[in-house]
Scaffold this motif. Structure first.
Motif, mmCIF file in Angstrom:
data_model
loop_
_atom_site.group_PDB
_atom_site.id
_atom_site.type_symbol
_atom_site.label_atom_id
_atom_site.label_comp_id
_atom_site.label_asym_id
_atom_site.label_seq_id
_atom_site.Cartn_x
_atom_site.Cartn_y
_atom_site.Cartn_z
ATOM 1 N N HIS A 82 0.836 -1.207 0.000
ATOM 2 C CA HIS A 82 0.000 0.000 0.000
ATOM 3 C C HIS A 82 0.866 1.251 0.000
ATOM 4 O O HIS A 82 1.906 1.302 0.658
ATOM 5 N N ASP A 115 6.218 1.691 6.516
ATOM 6 C CA ASP A 115 4.799 1.349 6.357
ATOM 7 C C ASP A 115 4.160 2.284 5.341
ATOM 8 O O ASP A 115 3.619 3.305 5.700
ATOM 9 N N GLU A 149 -5.114 1.264 2.611
ATOM 10 C CA GLU A 149 -4.853 0.285 3.661
ATOM 11 C C GLU A 149 -4.984 0.901 5.044
ATOM 12 O O GLU A 149 -5.498 0.281 5.975
ATOM 13 N N GLU A 150 -4.532 2.139 5.172
ATOM 14 C CA GLU A 150 -4.556 2.783 6.493
ATOM 15 C C GLU A 150 -5.963 3.222 6.901
ATOM 16 O O GLU A 150 -6.170 3.723 8.004
ATOM 17 N N HIS A 419 3.429 4.089 12.183
ATOM 18 C CA HIS A 419 2.302 4.906 12.677
ATOM 19 C C HIS A 419 2.743 5.952 13.713
ATOM 20 O O HIS A 419 1.901 6.685 14.228
HETATM 21 ZN ZN LIG Z 1 0.016 1.060 8.674
#
Ligand SMILES: [Zn+2]
Length: 448
Positions: A82, A115, A149-150, A419
């Motif tokens: 992602h 991420d 995705e988040e 995050h």
């Molecule tokens: Zn994430």
């Protein structure tokens, strides 16, 4: 693979030069900041290496799809990643600007480094290295990159359901998540599912002086009593039927858990936690196989400084359930409603926020063995094998909807700060990921 590995080592600097603009481009899905621009950039990167690539519109953020078809090759590897990121807040806790990639002590810092933009980029460079050195890849490759995705991938399931032919493959590979705390290469064979809900209670039509607490029922107590009926003081969920569909771990999975290096005492010290639920010995077992009922947030009445006596008129709690195979979010929700009704809590309003099915690929599946071999070949290390991880993700779409095996192979570390402020990836891990990715693509050609 030595020719390909040397090519990858020689291109270290050029990889960073290409990765940095990708990281500089914000792509915050929840705030719709820069997501489309980032998708366009990704599309360009896929075309640049020679993939046939296309952008698919969804109701929210585009999906970027690419394909490398090698002549005379029968196996296909689907890679998923992602390109959207979490908001960078709180920005003042970052040591370098979140959208200005900065190298320090062998790590690149910036939002999305781990991420998932940095890890996703390693997939692309793995395919590119094979194409540049050998002119072809030993398996076909499909790239599926989403921008939601988040925000729990709302468009991915309908996209997969309506594009089954396009996405047909023999296995799925995902560079995402975090390695075992020892930083040894790690293979994750499953993800937990998720049911996210809110419970709301209401009392009088407005907040009241608490002198009325003798006569008017409190919605806060009501919520507290309802919550207390859901779980004991350990980790056991109490409403009937919750564990009925939990699949018993296979012997090979239990063996894999026993082989996970345990550094639980360190984890406890690092987190300042004296005692773990179930004790130190079951840390990894519980992480992988135990479904949870967690209070994510709870709110009611006066929580400011000093004292204010009030009888609040409402209360609510946010609950997340992490589920394991073969639990299903809608079935858990049905059991929860039934339980609340049976306990006379039928006035409690339930609002659902999201759900994901749990997934699992058997640890002794030939594809898992192939990935483990590719890791050993590349790094000289045997990977740590997690039958599942504690977290959730859209893995079921591949194992369940599409019906092929899937592994998650994290390139980030446990202290990569996904995050959080100062997110980072270790440069050597990133390069190693490109090599592992290339080796898996080559080995895929051999699978029966
Ligand atoms: Zn994430």
């Amino acid at each position: 693979m030595q020719d390909v590995f040397s090519y990858i080592d020689d291109h270290r600097d050029s990889y960073l030069k290409q990765l940095f603009p990708f990281l500089r481009q914000p792509s915050i899905s929840t705030q719709n900041v820069g997501v489309r621009e980032c998708a366009q950039m990704l599309l360009g990167m896929l075309k640049e290496i020679g993939a046939k690539a296309k952008l698919f519109e969804t109701p929210i953020h585009p999906i970027v799809f690419g394909e490398i078809h090698s002549p005379g090759v029968s196996k296909t590897l689907l890679v998923y990643g992602h390109y959207d990121v979490q908001p960078p807040d709180p920005v003042d806790l970052w040591k370098s600007p979140p959208f200005e990639p900065t190298v320090c002590k062998g790590r690149v810092y910036g939002r999305g480094t781990a991420d998932n933009k940095g890890q996703l980029f390693a997939h692309i460079k793995a395919a590119e290295a094979l194409l540049r050195v050998r002119g072809k890849t030993a398996s076909n490759i499909k790239f599926l990159f989403e921008g939601e995705e988040e925000i729990s991938s709302p468009s991915l399931r309908p996209f997969i359901e309506t594009h089954q032919d396009l996405l047909k493959a023999d296995a799925c590979l995902v560079f995402d998540g975090s390695k075992h705390e020892s930083s040894r290469p790690t293979i994750v064979c499953g993800l937990k599912g998720m049911l996210y809900i809110e419970l709301r209670t209401r009392g009088a039509n407005r907040d009241l002086h608490s002198m009325r607490a003798a006569m008017i029922p409190s919605p806060v107590w009501r919520l507290v009593h309802a919550l207390a009926s859901l779980k004991n003081q350990g980790s056991r969920v109490l409403f009937p039927g919750f564990y009925d569909l939990v699949r018993k771990p296979e012997e090979a999975e239990l063996e894999a858990v026993r082989n996970v290096p345990s550094i639980v005492a360190n984890i406890r010290r690092e987190l300042d936690v004296d005692e773990l639920l179930g004790g130190d010995d079951s840390y990894y077992y519980n992480m992988m196989f135990d479904p949870t009922c967690n209070i994510s947030g709870i709110q009611a009445g006066y929580t400011g400084p000093g004292a204010k006596t009030v009888l609040p008129c409402q209360a609510f709690v946010k609950l997340d359930f992490r589920l394991v195979p073969d639990q299903r979010p809608q079935e858990v929700l049905r059991l929860l409603k039934k339980h609340l009704d049976a306990q006379d809590f039928n006035d409690i309003e339930i609002v659902q926020h999201g759900e994901l099915m749990p997934s699992r690929t058997p640890v002794d599946h030939p594809y898992v063995q192939l990935v483990a071999e590719a890791i050993l070949k590349t790094t000289g290390q045997k990977p740590v094998i997690f039958p599942s991880m504690g977290g959730s993700g859209p893995d079921y779409f591949f194992t369940g909807l599409m019906g092929f095996p899937s592994v998650w192979l994290p390139l980030a570390r446990h202290d990569s700060n996904n995050h959080a402020p100062n997110e980072n990836i270790v440069l050597d891990d990133f390069l190693e990921g490109i090599k592992i990715g290339a080796t898996i693509i080559e080995y895929m050609g051999r699978i029966q």
